[in-house]
Scaffold this active site. Structure first.
Site, short mmCIF file in Angstrom:
data_model
loop_
_atom_site.label_atom_id
_atom_site.label_comp_id
_atom_site.label_asym_id
_atom_site.label_seq_id
_atom_site.Cartn_x
_atom_site.Cartn_y
_atom_site.Cartn_z
CG ASP A 161 -1.69 1.11 1.34
OD1 ASP A 161 -2.47 1.36 0.14
OD2 ASP A 161 -2.62 0.64 2.30
CE LYS A 162 0.53 7.88 -2.44
NZ LYS A 162 -1.38 8.77 -2.03
CG HIS A 163 -1.33 6.43 4.12
ND1 HIS A 163 -2.56 6.43 4.37
CD2 HIS A 163 -1.40 7.54 5.07
CE1 HIS A 163 -3.19 7.25 4.58
NE2 HIS A 163 -2.62 8.15 5.97
CB SER A 164 -0.37 11.71 0.72
OG SER A 164 -0.34 12.17 0.97
CB THR B 50 -8.08 8.68 -0.89
OG1 THR B 50 -7.31 9.57 -1.07
CG2 THR B 50 -8.62 7.70 -1.92
NE ARG C 123 -5.35 13.38 15.34
CZ ARG C 123 -4.90 13.01 14.14
NH1 ARG C 123 -5.32 11.59 13.51
NH2 ARG C 123 -3.85 13.68 13.54
CB SER D 79 -4.12 8.65 12.32
OG SER D 79 -4.79 8.74 11.67
CE LYS E 249 -6.02 5.83 7.73
NZ LYS E 249 -6.45 7.15 9.01
CE LYS E 250 -2.54 3.28 4.36
NZ LYS E 250 -3.59 3.26 2.90
N1 URA Z 1 -3.17 11.30 7.33
C1 URA Z 1 -4.16 10.09 8.13
O1 URA Z 1 -4.68 8.78 7.48
N2 URA Z 1 -4.43 10.03 9.88
C2 URA Z 1 -3.57 11.24 10.30
O2 URA Z 1 -3.55 11.56 11.12
C3 URA Z 1 -2.89 12.58 9.09
C4 URA Z 1 -3.05 12.22 7.53
#
Ligand code: URA
Length: 433
Positions: free
Chosen positions: A78-81, A118, A166, A181, A185-186
């Site tokens: 996976d990729k996450h920003s 997204t 938040r 956070s 999830k990841k």
């Molecule tokens: N993306 C996330 O999933 N969580 C954050 O707190 C910031 C960016």
């Protein structure tokens, strides 16, 4: 354990034990920790920070607040920003990685603070189901190799609730909270490898390079420590990555990118760099040069586009979205050009201000339960470095009515810096392994 006592200790700068953090996360999950308490806890962490043990405990407790997926095939990548403006990379990269051989269960978020999300972009597609049950998720991944979805009730539910609080309590910009956070999830998605895009600049949560490096280091260390091969690119977010900001407008940019109708150069470069890095982490490419070639081929051959189309259809969206996007994505009622007030060169944007203007237009949330208007935002944003003459269109506003369009045009104008010359700024600022 009394929640208010734990919050008081964090407020006073003390360390919490893993058991105390687990109790708070249990309260986030079962609802016994109220929204006010959750907001207060978040603010205490923003102000006082966490130690490494607390940070790992928060990440693990949030990961374990729901199901942790397991997959029969792989590599699971996976990729996450960390969040920015005009950042549509996930929409193109998930299918590209899938056609290169990865299994991509991409668990994505909604808009957070001033940044877009997204999921909100995907929800601009009529019928697209962002919260399939696990059976459908597995079925879609079996068919297409990827699924971009939200946290279902079963995946990291603590983060889902914490994220929403938040978002509206000015408690996003925290290295500890962002790390927990993203990774909760990841890691709950059962990943073998993860490539991170840590944004840096006026539109990022981490505005300067030192902060962005610290966040990248925290994410990379906690993820690798949890057994997920992870590295990060730090990329520039001093100007929107795509020429659009706003959910449906960004989706249209992604569809044009996938079909080759229009490919913004900065978006292409970041997407391909992250893709190559991800393929190396997943063991699908020996190095970034062959990885880059694989990603290029996935786009040029049209296979990434076809995969995206199949994923959309399998998740309930229209079968011909790529071919006929405007049939499904309706425009906002009002639109207005933002004209350059004088000659010059676009030297950059106050990117955060552009994200806030999208919220003002109704494209983001003020309260966790707010419905957003996917149609609104900015399109045709001229890139940094463009020479403009007075009257040229710097961007186009899309709004629910003429009055909000005019106000947003003023905000955009104030956020667009036009000067004598633009300093060349690198797009990829660092690589953290
Ligand atoms: N993306 C996330 O999933 N969580 C954050 O707190 C910031 C960016």
């Amino acid at each position: 354990m009394l929640y208010q006592e734990l919050i008081r200790r964090k407020r006073d700068g003390q360390r919490l034990t893993p058991a105390e953090i687990a109790a708070l996360v249990q309260g986030m999950t079962d609802g016994t920790l109220g929204d006010a308490q959750l907001g207060a806890f978040a603010m205490a962490v923003v102000l006082n920070g966490m130690g490494l043990t607390e940070r790992v405990a928060l990440t693990e407790a949030m990961r374990d607040s729901g199901d942790v997926l397991q997959w029969d095939s792989g590599p699971v990548l996976d990729k996450h920003s960390t969040g920015g403006i005009g950042d549509t990379v996930s929409l193109m990269l998930a299918p590209a990685l899938a056609v290169c051989g990865a299994v991509v269960p991409m668990i994505s978020g909604r808009g957070l603070g001033h940044t877009g999300g997204t999921l909100d972009k995907l929800e601009a597609i009529p019928g697209y189901n962002t919260t399939p049950d696990l059976r459908l998720l597995r079925q879609v991944i079996g068919m297409t190799g990827c699924a971009i979805i939200g946290q279902t009730g079963q995946l990291a539910p603590a983060d889902r609730r914490f994220y929403a609080v938040r978002d509206v309590t000015a408690t996003v910009e925290s290295l500890d909270l962002i790390t927990a956070s993203i990774l909760s999830k990841k890691l709950a998605a059962g990943l073998d490898a993860l490539v991170l895009d840590v944004k840096c600049g006026s539109g990022a949560f981490m505005a300067d390079l030192a902060q962005a490096k610290a966040l990248a280091r925290a994410l990379v260390d906690v993820a690798n420590g949890a057994g997920c091969r992870t590295s990060a690119l730090i990329t520039d977010m001093n100007t929107p990555l795509a020429p659009a900001a706003g959910n449906a407008l960004e989706l249209l940019v992604a569809l044009d990118f996938l079909t080759g109708r229009a490919v913004p150069p900065r978006l292409w470069d970041v997407t391909c760099a992250l893709g190559a890095e991800g393929l190396v982490l997943a063991g699908l490419a020996p190095d970034t040069a062959p990885g880059r070639k694989m990603i290029d081929d996935a786009f040029y051959s049209g296979r990434a586009a076809a995969c995206f189309g199949q994923m959309v259809a399998a998740l309930g969206g229209p079968r011909d979205l790529l071919e006929n996007p405007t049939t499904y994505i309706s425009p906002a009622p009002a639109s207005l050009e933002v004209a350059a007030p004088h000659d010059g060169v676009i030297t950059g944007h106050d990117t955060r201000a552009i994200g806030l203007a999208v919220i003002e237009l109704g494209g983001g949330r003020r309260q966790p339960t707010d419905r957003i208007d996917p149609r609104v935002g900015f399109s045709d944003i001229l890139p940094e470095g463009t020479h403009v003459t007075r009257g040229d269109t710097l961007a186009r506003v899309h709004a629910a009515d003429d009055a909000t369009a005019r106000a947003a045009a003023q905000s955009f104008l104030a956020a667009c810096q036009i000067g004598g010359a633009a300093a060349a700024r690198p797009l990829i600022l660092d690589h953290i392994t």
